[in-house]
Design a protein around this motif. Structure first.
Motif, PDB file in Angstrom:
ATOM      1  N   GLN A  33       0.828  -1.205   0.000  1.00  0.00           N
ATOM      2  CA  GLN A  33       0.000   0.000   0.000  1.00  0.00           C
ATOM      3  C   GLN A  33       0.867   1.262   0.000  1.00  0.00           C
ATOM      4  N   GLU A  34       1.968   1.204   0.731  1.00  0.00           N
ATOM      5  CA  GLU A  34       2.871   2.357   0.744  1.00  0.00           C
ATOM      6  C   GLU A  34       3.426   2.595  -0.666  1.00  0.00           C
ATOM      7  N   ILE A  35       3.747   1.511  -1.346  1.00  0.00           N
ATOM      8  CA  ILE A  35       4.371   1.617  -2.670  1.00  0.00           C
ATOM      9  C   ILE A  35       3.371   2.051  -3.742  1.00  0.00           C
ATOM     10  N   TYR A  36       2.197   1.449  -3.723  1.00  0.00           N
ATOM     11  CA  TYR A  36       1.211   1.709  -4.787  1.00  0.00           C
ATOM     12  C   TYR A  36       0.158   2.738  -4.407  1.00  0.00           C
ATOM     13  N   GLY A  37       0.063   3.041  -3.131  1.00  0.00           N
ATOM     14  CA  GLY A  37      -0.952   3.999  -2.707  1.00  0.00           C
ATOM     15  C   GLY A  37      -2.255   3.348  -2.315  1.00  0.00           C
ATOM     16  N   TYR A  38      -2.546   2.200  -2.869  1.00  0.00           N
ATOM     17  CA  TYR A  38      -3.753   1.465  -2.506  1.00  0.00           C
ATOM     18  C   TYR A  38      -3.603   0.031  -2.998  1.00  0.00           C
ATOM     19  N   LEU A  39      -4.514  -0.818  -2.538  1.00  0.00           N
ATOM     20  CA  LEU A  39      -4.430  -2.233  -2.899  1.00  0.00           C
ATOM     21  C   LEU A  39      -5.504  -2.548  -3.941  1.00  0.00           C
ATOM     22  N   SER A  40      -5.086  -2.567  -5.191  1.00  0.00           N
ATOM     23  CA  SER A  40      -6.047  -2.894  -6.255  1.00  0.00           C
ATOM     24  C   SER A  40      -6.297  -4.401  -6.257  1.00  0.00           C
ATOM     25  N   LYS A  41      -7.361  -4.803  -6.951  1.00  0.00           N
ATOM     26  CA  LYS A  41      -7.652  -6.241  -7.055  1.00  0.00           C
ATOM     27  C   LYS A  41      -6.479  -6.969  -7.708  1.00  0.00           C
ATOM     28  N   GLU A  42      -5.930  -6.348  -8.765  1.00  0.00           N
ATOM     29  CA  GLU A  42      -4.821  -6.985  -9.488  1.00  0.00           C
ATOM     30  C   GLU A  42      -3.615  -7.165  -8.569  1.00  0.00           C
ATOM     31  N   ALA A  62      -7.165  -8.083   3.554  1.00  0.00           N
ATOM     32  CA  ALA A  62      -7.127  -6.687   3.083  1.00  0.00           C
ATOM     33  C   ALA A  62      -8.426  -5.956   3.400  1.00  0.00           C
ATOM     34  N   THR A  63      -9.549  -6.660   3.335  1.00  0.00           N
ATOM     35  CA  THR A  63     -10.825  -5.977   3.586  1.00  0.00           C
ATOM     36  C   THR A  63     -11.159  -5.911   5.082  1.00  0.00           C
ATOM     37  N   PHE A  64     -10.538  -6.776   5.861  1.00  0.00           N
ATOM     38  CA  PHE A  64     -10.836  -6.804   7.294  1.00  0.00           C
ATOM     39  C   PHE A  64     -10.285  -5.571   8.013  1.00  0.00           C
ATOM     40  N   TYR A  65      -9.058  -5.193   7.644  1.00  0.00           N
ATOM     41  CA  TYR A  65      -8.404  -4.089   8.359  1.00  0.00           C
ATOM     42  C   TYR A  65      -8.710  -2.758   7.689  1.00  0.00           C
ATOM     43  N   SER A  66      -9.226  -1.810   8.482  1.00  0.00           N
ATOM     44  CA  SER A  66      -9.630  -0.529   7.902  1.00  0.00           C
ATOM     45  C   SER A  66      -8.431   0.311   7.456  1.00  0.00           C
ATOM     46  N   LEU A  67      -7.224  -0.059   7.899  1.00  0.00           N
ATOM     47  CA  LEU A  67      -6.072   0.740   7.501  1.00  0.00           C
ATOM     48  C   LEU A  67      -5.713   0.535   6.031  1.00  0.00           C
ATOM     49  N   PHE A  68      -6.257  -0.517   5.426  1.00  0.00           N
ATOM     50  CA  PHE A  68      -5.950  -0.745   4.013  1.00  0.00           C
ATOM     51  C   PHE A  68      -6.940  -0.016   3.119  1.00  0.00           C
ATOM     52  N   LYS A  69      -6.365   0.650   2.087  1.00  0.00           N
ATOM     53  CA  LYS A  69      -7.215   1.384   1.140  1.00  0.00           C
ATOM     54  C   LYS A  69      -7.376   0.554  -0.115  1.00  0.00           C
ATOM     55  N   LEU A  70      -8.620   0.374  -0.517  1.00  0.00           N
ATOM     56  CA  LEU A  70      -8.883  -0.454  -1.693  1.00  0.00           C
ATOM     57  C   LEU A  70      -9.342   0.396  -2.883  1.00  0.00           C
ATOM     58  N   THR A  71      -9.333   1.706  -2.692  1.00  0.00           N
ATOM     59  CA  THR A  71      -9.744   2.574  -3.806  1.00  0.00           C
ATOM     60  C   THR A  71      -8.551   3.357  -4.348  1.00  0.00           C
ATOM     61  N   GLU A  72      -8.722   3.770  -5.562  1.00  0.00           N
ATOM     62  CA  GLU A  72      -7.609   4.368  -6.301  1.00  0.00           C
ATOM     63  C   GLU A  72      -7.258   5.784  -5.851  1.00  0.00           C
ATOM     64  N   PRO A  73      -5.954   6.095  -5.756  1.00  0.00           N
ATOM     65  CA  PRO A  73      -5.541   7.455  -5.411  1.00  0.00           C
ATOM     66  C   PRO A  73      -5.554   8.367  -6.642  1.00  0.00           C
ATOM     67  N   GLY A  74      -4.927   9.556  -6.537  1.00  0.00           N
ATOM     68  CA  GLY A  74      -4.918  10.517  -7.641  1.00  0.00           C
ATOM     69  C   GLY A  74      -4.102  10.073  -8.846  1.00  0.00           C
ATOM     70  N   GLU A  75      -4.127  10.933  -9.874  1.00  0.00           N
ATOM     71  CA  GLU A  75      -3.467  10.580 -11.141  1.00  0.00           C
ATOM     72  C   GLU A  75      -1.968  10.408 -10.987  1.00  0.00           C
ATOM     73  N   HIS A  76      -1.372  11.202 -10.134  1.00  0.00           N
ATOM     74  CA  HIS A  76       0.078  11.104  -9.919  1.00  0.00           C
ATOM     75  C   HIS A  76       0.341  10.745  -8.454  1.00  0.00           C
ATOM     76  N   ILE A  77       1.342   9.894  -8.281  1.00  0.00           N
ATOM     77  CA  ILE A  77       1.690   9.487  -6.916  1.00  0.00           C
ATOM     78  C   ILE A  77       3.106   9.943  -6.599  1.00  0.00           C
ATOM     79  N   VAL A  78       3.227  10.650  -5.495  1.00  0.00           N
ATOM     80  CA  VAL A  78       4.546  11.066  -5.007  1.00  0.00           C
ATOM     81  C   VAL A  78       4.758  10.378  -3.671  1.00  0.00           C
ATOM     82  N   THR A  79       5.904   9.739  -3.536  1.00  0.00           N
ATOM     83  CA  THR A  79       6.184   9.013  -2.304  1.00  0.00           C
ATOM     84  C   THR A  79       7.525   9.466  -1.742  1.00  0.00           C
TER      85      THR A  79
END
Ligand code: FES
Length: 164
Positions: A33-42, A62-79
């Motif tokens: 999640q840190e790397i991709y910003g969210y956890l996609s199905k793929e 992944a769905t049990f823990y609320s700390l995981f985001k399953l929806t897509e972030p913005g167009e650009h990701i800065v980490t």
């Protein structure tokens, strides 16, 4: 290296560090999640195959823990890498400058959904600390000015982030 290749190789490194062990699933999901910003199905499918675990198990965790985001972030990701070496070399100042310049807090996405800002731990390039990652590009020995400039360029270039 493309966006997906850069981020995929970071994830591969994380899974290797944990010897692809099921016991490290939570940590691996967290780092993914840190790397991709969210956890996609793929991405969850990829992790389930890599760890040789049933997809239902990985999706369940992944769905049990609320700390995981399953929806897509913005167009650009800065980490920003907040690992020790990068921290010591001043990455926090860069992060604060980016937050101020683009009016976005870490872990969040701008209102126009153009930019998401995240943090991660060591990305394995400590010799180049401090490191920032702007979409597909690792910016080594980053400064506030260079990081902001690269982000502005990315935003000008339109949507570039691949989700996988
Ligand atoms: S601490 Fe940032 S690359 Fe290692």
């Amino acid at each position: 290296m493309s966006v997906s290749e850069t981020r995929r190789s970071m994830l591969e490194k994380v899974m290797k560090e944990h010897n692809f062990q099921e016991s490290a699933l939570l940590e691996i999901l967290h780092r993914a999640q840190e790397i991709y910003g969210y956890l996609s199905k793929e991405l969850l499918m990829d992790i389930s195959q890599s760890l040789d675990l049933p997809p239902s198990h990985v999706f369940g965790v992944a769905t049990f823990y609320s700390l995981f985001k399953l929806t897509e972030p913005g167009e650009h990701i800065v980490t920003g890498c907040l690992g020790t070496a990068c921290y010591v070399k001043g990455v926090e100042d860069i992060m604060q400058a980016v937050e101020k310049e683009f009016r976005v807090k870490r872990g969040e996405t701008t209102r126009d959904r153009k930019l998401s800002l995240f943090v991660t731990r060591c990305i394995g390039a400590c010799a180049m600390a401090p490191n920032m990652v702007v979409d597909d590009e690792v910016i080594g020995k980053a400064t506030k000015e260079v990081a902001i400039e690269k982000i502005k360029l990315a935003l000008k270039g339109g949507p570039r982030r691949e989700t996988r």
